[in-house]
Design a protein around this motif. Structure first.
Motif, PDB file in Angstrom:
ATOM      1  N   LYS A  23     -25.543  -4.377   1.016  1.00  0.00           N
ATOM      2  CA  LYS A  23     -24.750  -4.620   1.876  1.00  0.00           C
ATOM      3  C   LYS A  23     -25.344  -6.132   3.240  1.00  0.00           C
ATOM      4  O   LYS A  23     -25.332  -6.262   3.618  1.00  0.00           O
ATOM      5  CB  LYS A  23     -23.956  -3.924   2.444  1.00  0.00           C
ATOM      6  CG  LYS A  23     -23.427  -2.649   1.593  1.00  0.00           C
ATOM      7  CD  LYS A  23     -22.899  -1.440   2.049  1.00  0.00           C
ATOM      8  CE  LYS A  23     -21.895  -0.949   1.756  1.00  0.00           C
ATOM      9  NZ  LYS A  23     -21.495   0.244   1.454  1.00  0.00           N
ATOM     10  N   CYS A  41     -13.727   3.953   2.896  1.00  0.00           N
ATOM     11  CA  CYS A  41     -12.794   3.499   1.938  1.00  0.00           C
ATOM     12  C   CYS A  41     -11.432   3.462   1.584  1.00  0.00           C
ATOM     13  O   CYS A  41     -11.122   3.481   0.199  1.00  0.00           O
ATOM     14  CB  CYS A  41     -13.282   2.586   0.695  1.00  0.00           C
ATOM     15  SG  CYS A  41     -14.779   1.222   1.686  1.00  0.00           S
ATOM     16  N   THR A  52     -10.234   6.913   0.780  1.00  0.00           N
ATOM     17  CA  THR A  52     -10.508   7.049  -1.044  1.00  0.00           C
ATOM     18  C   THR A  52     -10.147   9.270  -0.439  1.00  0.00           C
ATOM     19  O   THR A  52     -10.096  10.298  -1.990  1.00  0.00           O
ATOM     20  CB  THR A  52     -12.111   7.242  -1.425  1.00  0.00           C
ATOM     21  OG1 THR A  52     -13.129   7.720  -0.602  1.00  0.00           O
ATOM     22  CG2 THR A  52     -12.543   5.949  -2.192  1.00  0.00           C
ATOM     23  N   THR A  78     -19.860   2.529   6.561  1.00  0.00           N
ATOM     24  CA  THR A  78     -19.956   1.734   4.848  1.00  0.00           C
ATOM     25  C   THR A  78     -20.582   0.143   4.694  1.00  0.00           C
ATOM     26  O   THR A  78     -20.990  -0.057   4.194  1.00  0.00           O
ATOM     27  CB  THR A  78     -18.528   1.861   4.061  1.00  0.00           C
ATOM     28  OG1 THR A  78     -17.897   1.486   4.724  1.00  0.00           O
ATOM     29  CG2 THR A  78     -19.066   3.425   3.864  1.00  0.00           C
ATOM     30  N   MET A  95     -18.238  -1.713   5.167  1.00  0.00           N
ATOM     31  CA  MET A  95     -17.193  -2.550   4.279  1.00  0.00           C
ATOM     32  C   MET A  95     -16.343  -3.218   5.573  1.00  0.00           C
ATOM     33  O   MET A  95     -15.429  -1.853   5.982  1.00  0.00           O
ATOM     34  CB  MET A  95     -16.958  -2.031   2.680  1.00  0.00           C
ATOM     35  CG  MET A  95     -17.641  -0.988   2.360  1.00  0.00           C
ATOM     36  SD  MET A  95     -18.734  -2.395   2.033  1.00  0.00           S
ATOM     37  CE  MET A  95     -17.248  -3.539  -0.153  1.00  0.00           C
ATOM     38  N   ASP A 107     -13.556  -3.523   4.353  1.00  0.00           N
ATOM     39  CA  ASP A 107     -12.201  -2.788   4.375  1.00  0.00           C
ATOM     40  C   ASP A 107     -12.387  -0.991   4.239  1.00  0.00           C
ATOM     41  O   ASP A 107     -10.492  -0.534   4.177  1.00  0.00           O
ATOM     42  CB  ASP A 107     -11.134  -3.121   3.286  1.00  0.00           C
ATOM     43  CG  ASP A 107     -12.442  -2.489   1.378  1.00  0.00           C
ATOM     44  OD1 ASP A 107     -12.704  -1.810   2.111  1.00  0.00           O
ATOM     45  OD2 ASP A 107     -12.096  -2.916   0.227  1.00  0.00           O
ATOM     46  N   ASP A 108     -12.611  -0.819   5.061  1.00  0.00           N
ATOM     47  CA  ASP A 108     -13.067   0.255   5.743  1.00  0.00           C
ATOM     48  C   ASP A 108     -12.899   0.841   7.241  1.00  0.00           C
ATOM     49  O   ASP A 108     -13.819   0.562   7.736  1.00  0.00           O
ATOM     50  CB  ASP A 108     -14.766   0.777   5.195  1.00  0.00           C
ATOM     51  CG  ASP A 108     -14.629   2.557   5.369  1.00  0.00           C
ATOM     52  OD1 ASP A 108     -13.718   3.043   5.197  1.00  0.00           O
ATOM     53  OD2 ASP A 108     -15.595   3.566   5.022  1.00  0.00           O
TER      54      ASP A 108
END
Length: 335
Positions: A53, A231, A233, A252, A254, A256-257
């Motif tokens: 990342k 994300c 989950t 994370t 991310m 999309d998280d």
């Protein structure tokens, strides 16, 4: 120890952010320690999700990239030099640390690394360099999530989502050592592994409904959920908590998280937190080192790869195709 001035070293260098192809082995000037810093000859460097990342630029909001740049959060090696005001780190001492890469400085993917003395810890004598390099970031994340943010107490019940990863493996052991009862999610092929770490209830996230399985194990809900994956989950995470319970997500980075639904948690009288390692990390890593030295916690399963295979290692971690914690062998003359 008298070091040669203007000496060079091998390092994995980036000249821009991007995919694994931006990392190149190169010869660069060896850094010198300044005030409050320790120069470490690196034996092994850990490979973390935070590394790829960082490579792709997800840390731009936390740090400034100055190219050429050397990434890598975790390392183990020996002290070779220190700043004039540094005490307690003699030449040849075996140490491990979380690097200062999070502050925009060069990291662990190099033959030598300069690290703040407040982040450097003597290695437990029962660990080798490869094992020690696998510890800092995942262990610190697990501890922070469980105790600093989750406020886990003896006798409580905790669900660790992603129990077979390095963060999860440490979290299982820390929670059991603290006197908590532990359930984990993972693939069924990892059930034996997480059970040996102390997990008391296992849930196959691929074939079982996690919410139903948790409610069967703990009908009134669990006190704490540590989500090491994120994300989205764990969509029913809040539904599995007891009244007043806490959901902690490991940061994370991310895009999309979105993390847990903080507003919905407040509406229900629940707590949500996001955990990340705080710098400098030496005080907490020292506590973890004591547990490792006493054999009360063990290092997750590891696999070693040569530094030349760094791109492959990143692809494996990014794609989730690795079963063991990956470490890069940087030096060939250290065991």
């Amino acid at each position: 120890m008298q070091l040669e001035a203007n000496a060079t070293m091998r390092a994995v260098v980036m000249d821009r952010v991007g995919g694994p192809e931006v990392m190149k082995l190169a010869s660069v000037l060896r850094p010198a320690p300044g005030p409050g810093e320790v120069l470490i000859k690196v034996a092994y460097a850990g490979v973390n999700p935070a590394d790829w990342k960082c490579r792709e630029g997800y840390l731009k909001s936390f740090m400034d990239y100055s190219f050429p740049f050397v990434i890598g959060f975790d390392l183990a090696g020996v002290v070779v030099d220190a700043g004039a005001d540094v005490a307690g780190f003699e030449t040849g001492m075996r140490v491990f640390a979380q690097s200062d890469v999070g502050a925009g400085k060069w990291g662990a993917y190099a033959e030598y690394a300069v690290v703040s003395e407040a982040s450097v810890v003597r290695m437990p004598e029962n660990l080798g360099f490869a094992q020690a390099a696998a510890v800092p970031t995942p262990a610190l994340a697990a501890w922070t999530g469980l105790f600093d943010e989750g406020e886990l107490q003896p006798g409580q019940r905790v669900l660790i989502h992603g129990g077979a990863g390095a963060v999860g493996a440490f979290a299982i052991q820390f929670a059991r050592h603290a006197g908590a009862e532990v359930a984990v999610t993972c693939g069924d092929y990892n059930f034996d592994y997480v059970t040996t770490l102390g997990a008391q209830h296992t849930i196959d996230y691929r074939t079982q409904d996690i919410k139903t399985a948790v409610q069967a194990w703990s009908p009134s809900g669990v006190d704490l959920i540590l989500d090491t994956i994120g994300c989205a989950t764990l969509p029913a995470g809040l539904d599995m908590l007891r009244p007043g319970g806490t959901l902690v997500s490991i940061l994370t980075l991310m895009q999309d998280d979105a993390g847990p639904d903080h507003a919905e948690a407040v509406r229900r009288g629940l707590r949500t937190r996001v955990a990340f390692s705080k710098m400098p990390s030496g005080r907490l890593l020292g506590q973890i080192a004591d547990l490792l030295a006493r054999g009360q916690v063990r290092v997750p399963r590891i696999a070693s790869m040569p530094m030349e295979s760094v791109a492959q290692a990143h692809r494996m971690v990014q794609d989730g195709t690795h079963r063991a914690k990956l470490v890069l062998q940087v030096a060939n003359d250290m065991t």
